[in-house]
Scaffold this active site. Structure first.
Site, PDB file in Angstrom:
ATOM      1  N   ARG A  12     -11.249 -23.917  40.196  1.00  0.00           N
ATOM      2  CA  ARG A  12     -12.102 -23.831  41.373  1.00  0.00           C
ATOM      3  C   ARG A  12     -13.499 -23.400  40.949  1.00  0.00           C
ATOM      4  NH1 ARG A  12      -9.283 -26.778  43.757  1.00  0.00           N
ATOM      5  NH2 ARG A  12      -8.319 -26.505  45.824  1.00  0.00           N
ATOM      6  N   GLU A  30     -20.171 -26.506  46.436  1.00  0.00           N
ATOM      7  CA  GLU A  30     -19.608 -27.845  46.314  1.00  0.00           C
ATOM      8  C   GLU A  30     -19.649 -28.557  47.664  1.00  0.00           C
ATOM      9  OE1 GLU A  30     -15.191 -29.466  45.396  1.00  0.00           O
ATOM     10  OE2 GLU A  30     -16.049 -28.283  43.749  1.00  0.00           O
ATOM     11  N   HIS A  50     -15.233 -33.312  41.502  1.00  0.00           N
ATOM     12  CA  HIS A  50     -13.913 -32.895  41.991  1.00  0.00           C
ATOM     13  C   HIS A  50     -12.980 -34.113  42.127  1.00  0.00           C
ATOM     14  CE1 HIS A  50     -11.875 -29.444  44.417  1.00  0.00           C
ATOM     15  NE2 HIS A  50     -10.982 -30.150  43.750  1.00  0.00           N
TER      16      HIS A  50
END
Length: 257
Positions: free
Chosen positions: A170, A199, A218
């Site tokens: 993460r 993000e 991602h």
């Protein structure tokens, strides 16, 4: 019962109904692990063989064979890889790295139990010492209070200046400004990140311009198989829920994963 289609459930475990055990939460732990492990290895190969540099030279139509004499092109065989978080993803990363001839060490929060292709497993408190020995470090931990901001200036200063850092866990586990500073100062050799904080990473963010950095948006979970595996897990959990059987991939709210 709530079925998450992701492995990371940090946005779910804080809900009172989940935290108090009134709602069962299951996730997709381990489902994307083999694919994400390949993504990690791809990033390591790219950094080791200087592919980001050669991609830029190709766009400039420049034949830069002198780069090969700079000492920056390296091999993975014989190097030490530290996997931070030896769960499903971390175990698959370790298996592939071992097959490439790398020595694999790891940390995990729960125990020192290790598969045969991992030479040593330390507890979370041993992370700084293991980081000093590693040629590459891969973060595969979930986001919890303990892992938030764990990769900071002090951590990057402990790494070898020739080491690479990979993050497929993460984004908030990394202090973004500290990673940017470490790359620009040459305190680490390079990094590959599939997750960022914030993000999505804004177009004006300085991290885009950091040297020796690979950023993917991602997508390390993505493959041609799409959501077939996830749909299979959902269908099986639905069958088990109706039948009152033991569910797959149950999240422990107290641990955060």
């Amino acid at each position: 019962w709530v079925q998450s289609f992701a492995a990371g459930v940090e946005d779910c475990v804080g809900a009172p109904a989940v935290r108090e055990g009134r709602v069962l939460l299951t996730n997709m732990q381990r489902v994307a692990a083999p694919v994400m492990a390949e993504h990690v290895i791809a990033m390591l190969f790219s950094l080791a063989r200087g592919l980001p540099h050669f991609a830029m030279q190709q766009r400039a139509a420049h034949w830069d064979s002198d780069f090969a004499d700079s000492g920056t092109m390296r091999v993975l065989h014989g190097k030490t890889l530290l996997v931070v978080g030896l769960g499903g993803i971390g175990t698959d990363v370790a298996k592939l790295a071992n097959a490439l001839g790398m020595k694999v060490v790891a940390t995990r929060n729960s125990s020192r139990e290790a598969p045969p292709f991992v030479s040593y497993v330390g507890l979370s408190g041993e992370l700084p010492a293991l980081a000093r020995q590693a040629d590459a470090i891969v973060n595969t931990t979930p986001l919890t209070p303990a892992t938030t901001g764990m990769f900071d200036t002090a951590f990057f200063a402990a790494m070898k200046p020739t080491a690479w850092f990979i993050n497929v866990g993460r984004g908030a586990s990394v202090v973004t400004a500290d990673l940017d500073a470490a790359l620009r100062a040459g305190r680490i050799a390079g990094a590959g990140i599939d997750v960022t904080e914030p993000e999505p990473l804004p177009p004006e963010h300085p991290l885009w311009g950091a040297p020796n950095l690979i950023i993917t948006p991602h997508v390390s979970y993505a493959s041609e198989s799409g959501d077939i595996a996830k749909q299979t897990i959902l269908g099986e959990n639905l069958r088990r829920y109706v039948a009152g059987d033991r569910m797959l991939s149950v999240v422990e709210p107290g641990r955060g994963y």
